[in-house]
Design a protein around this motif. Structure first.
Motif, PDB file in Angstrom:
ATOM      1  N   GLY A 258      45.084  40.624  41.974  1.00 46.88           N
ATOM      2  CA  GLY A 258      45.841  41.504  41.087  1.00 46.88           C
ATOM      3  C   GLY A 258      45.427  41.418  39.634  1.00 46.88           C
ATOM      4  N   ARG A 259      44.319  40.772  39.353  1.00 44.81           N
ATOM      5  CA  ARG A 259      43.847  40.595  37.968  1.00 44.81           C
ATOM      6  C   ARG A 259      42.824  41.688  37.631  1.00 44.81           C
ATOM      7  NH1 ARG A 259      42.186  34.343  38.076  1.00 44.81           N
ATOM      8  NH2 ARG A 259      41.247  34.936  36.048  1.00 44.81           N
ATOM      9  N   THR A 260      43.296  42.919  37.575  1.00 44.66           N
ATOM     10  CA  THR A 260      42.393  44.060  37.409  1.00 44.66           C
ATOM     11  C   THR A 260      41.708  44.085  36.046  1.00 44.66           C
ATOM     12  OG1 THR A 260      44.341  45.379  36.827  1.00 44.66           O
ATOM     13  CG2 THR A 260      43.523  45.557  39.081  1.00 44.66           C
ATOM     14  N   GLU A 261      42.395  43.613  35.019  1.00 43.27           N
ATOM     15  CA  GLU A 261      41.785  43.578  33.683  1.00 43.27           C
ATOM     16  C   GLU A 261      40.626  42.591  33.656  1.00 43.27           C
ATOM     17  OE1 GLU A 261      43.086  43.065  28.980  1.00 43.27           O
ATOM     18  OE2 GLU A 261      44.507  42.609  30.586  1.00 43.27           O
ATOM     19  N   ASP A 262      40.823  41.416  34.257  1.00 40.47           N
ATOM     20  CA  ASP A 262      39.743  40.425  34.336  1.00 40.47           C
ATOM     21  C   ASP A 262      38.605  40.940  35.215  1.00 40.47           C
ATOM     22  OD1 ASP A 262      41.087  38.634  32.719  1.00 40.47           O
ATOM     23  OD2 ASP A 262      42.047  37.597  34.408  1.00 40.47           O
ATOM     24  N   ALA A 263      38.960  41.675  36.265  1.00 39.00           N
ATOM     25  CA  ALA A 263      37.931  42.235  37.151  1.00 39.00           C
ATOM     26  C   ALA A 263      37.046  43.223  36.392  1.00 39.00           C
ATOM     27  CB  ALA A 263      38.580  42.925  38.350  1.00 39.00           C
ATOM     28  N   ALA A 264      37.666  44.060  35.544  1.00 42.07           N
ATOM     29  CA  ALA A 264      36.902  45.019  34.746  1.00 42.07           C
ATOM     30  C   ALA A 264      35.949  44.294  33.789  1.00 42.07           C
ATOM     31  CB  ALA A 264      37.849  45.923  33.967  1.00 42.07           C
ATOM     32  N   LYS A 265      36.433  43.208  33.179  1.00 39.00           N
ATOM     33  CA  LYS A 265      35.570  42.427  32.284  1.00 39.00           C
ATOM     34  C   LYS A 265      34.412  41.789  33.047  1.00 39.00           C
ATOM     35  CE  LYS A 265      39.268  41.291  28.985  1.00 39.00           C
ATOM     36  NZ  LYS A 265      40.127  40.210  28.448  1.00 39.00           N
TER      37      LYS A 265
END
Length: 531
Positions: A258-265
């Motif tokens: 659920g860590r979509t922001e970290d995934a984008a980075k």
């Protein structure tokens, strides 16, 4: 009124097509349209375009693959020690047939000790990686390995060496379970084959390093002949730990958490910002993960339920077959050459040549698997190995002569090299692609556990067949391995699907539709399908 109704209907249709979901925390639009665009972009890339778009993904896959050197180094090191004169003198017994020899039971025990430890490691790797991620699980293994090498270096007896190898095997299990999964997750579709096949190349590099070191020390009549090769294991863990610490986490693992922001980075770190659209890529990942969504936490029981059972059987079968289609001759190449009648120096030289050729053929397999598929290369490679193994048995059956010894040595070399052109590198790609994203750490761990469960009795059998004080079959072992290779070939022809050019979404859908393995290549899946 009619116009207003038509506009409302059109608005609803557009909403259904895009299925917009807005993640307020990450600020990322995870629409189906974005997911489709990212998937199409991967389909339309060539291999060279993918390398240019994702240069750092290729680099980090390279770094993670380096962890395989350590298991390869030690596996081949023990095999070479069994042919090393000073090691035999220090740890061997007097043979009734003359000369010193390491007893068959200890030959087998030393070669399975690391595998026993790795068997423990792969079962730890799945839950550990699912919880803390690929980076931290791998870092844990590297730090443990630094400590366990001490036990082997100071070992003065075979029992202590056995225990030290078992302890070293635990981190190996973590590396071998995580590396194919991580490599397949951080690169785009077109790079999945070469990225995962690098694992086999580094296996060959490990054997090259061992071959060069033991070849240099084989005529030294002192403990240094085997102590220095053991100490050289410390070359790898600390530098790799630094690089792995700096590496990005798998974006697929981050999306699962659920860590979509970290995934984008993470996606942005893997590719060029001008060529990579992280929002769309994360949307594509989220779409696939939604297909596999479950309220339960991933567990080993799920691997044997529903369509995941078929995926687990494919991964386990491909892993198990590595031990039954020529791999053990490759792992025991120097000892095999000695039993075929070569002198010590020639046997070590041939072992080094074999390892160098293996690395070259692995690189050739990148091209074959990328353009001709996984199933085709696996089947043709397995068929070729089966024929060569039977020919090896025939060469050993024609009587003792210089020509027969040379023929056995040549065929043993061909089997070892051919294995790295077809079945071995194709296996790594198949393993990385087959498992469901949600269960990937557990599936790759279970598959590698199967590898060790099959390998351990096979090592005992191989040592018994080659040892002069046991069966003393020499090249006639080709009949045995040729028979097992044929069985593996038949099972693969029936049950191994072709996943070349398939996105993870398509693979999920095809398994859910229970499409027979031989029909995968011709089956078409719509870009809009979700099920």
């Amino acid at each position: 009124m009619a116009a207003t109704a038509d506009q409302d209907l059109e608005s609803k249709i557009q909403h259904n097509v895009h299925q917009d979901v807005y993640d307020e925390k990450a600020g990322i639009n995870t629409s189906k349209a974005d997911a489709i665009e990212a998937e199409n972009a991967e389909f339309n890339m060539t291999v060279l375009e993918a390398v240019r778009a994702y240069p750092m993904a290729s680099f980090w896959a390279f770094v993670m693959s380096c962890t395989i050197i350590m298991e390869s180094y030690d596996v081949f090191l023990i095999g070479n020690f069994l042919a090393l004169p000073r090691f035999i003198e220090d740890f061997g017994v007097q043979s009734p047939k003359g000369g010193m020899v390491v007893e068959a039971k200890w030959q087998s025990a030393l070669q399975v000790s690391g595998q026993l430890g790795a068997l423990i490691g792969v079962f730890l790797a799945g839950p550990l990686t699912s919880r803390i991620g690929y980076r931290w699980a791998t870092l844990t293994g590297l730090m443990l390995l630094n400590v366990f090498i001490f036990a082997m270096y100071f070992a003065k007896s075979l029992p202590v060496m056995f225990v030290s190898q078992l302890l070293e095997g635990i981190p190996w299990g973590i590396f071998i379970a995580n590396a194919p999964a991580y490599c397949s997750e951080i690169v785009p579709l077109r790079l999945r084959a070469p990225a995962t096949q690098m694992l086999q190349m580094f296996w060959a590099i490990g054997s090259i390093i061992v071959g060069a070191v033991t070849y240099h020390y084989n005529d030294i009549n002192a403990e240094e002949a085997y102590r220095i090769p053991i100490a050289l294991q410390w070359m790898f863990p600390t530098p790799l730990a630094i690089l792995i610490f700096l590496a990005p986490e798998s974006p697929w693992w981050l999306v699962r958490k659920g860590r979509t922001e970290d995934a984008a980075k993470s996606v942005e770190r893997l590719g060029k910002k001008s060529a990579v659209h992280s929002t769309e890529t994360v949307a594509m990942m989220k779409r696939v993960i939604e297909l596999e969504k479950s309220e339960k936490k991933p567990n080993h029981i799920e691997l044997f339920k529903g369509t995941d059972l078929r995926r687990t059987l494919i991964v386990c079968g491909v892993y198990a077959a590595q031990n039954l289609t020529g791999n053990l001759i490759a792992n025991q190449a120097v000892y095999f050459f000695r039993q075929a009648g070569m002198n010590t120096e020639t046997a070590f030289a041939l072992g080094l040549i074999t390892s160098a050729l293996q690395m070259i053929f692995v690189m050739l397999s990148w091209v074959l698997t990328t353009y001709f598929g996984r199933r085709s290369i696996y089947l043709w490679g397995s068929a070729g190995n089966c024929i060569m193994l039977i020919a090896l048995g025939i060469a050993a059956s024609v009587g003792a002569s210089k020509a027969a010894s040379n023929a056995q040595a040549s065929l043993g070399l061909i089997v070892s090299v051919l294995f790295t052109l077809g079945p071995a590198p194709a296996s790594w790609v198949i393993i990385g692609e087959t498992s469901a994203i949600r269960l990937r750490p557990l599936t790759t761990g279970m598959g590698r556990a199967t590898y060790y469960i099959v390998e351990i009795p096979c090592i005992f059998l191989a040592s018994y067949m080659l040892n002069k004080d046991a069966a003393n079959l020499g090249g006639k072992c080709g009949y045995v391995w040729g028979g097992t290779a044929f069985v593996c070939l038949a099972v693969a022809w029936w049950g191994l699907p072709e996943m070349k050019g398939r996105s993870y979404r398509e693979i999920d859908i095809m398994f859910k539709r229970r499409i027979p393995a031989r029909k995968w290549k011709k089956t078409e899946i719509s870009i809009n399908d979700d099920e």
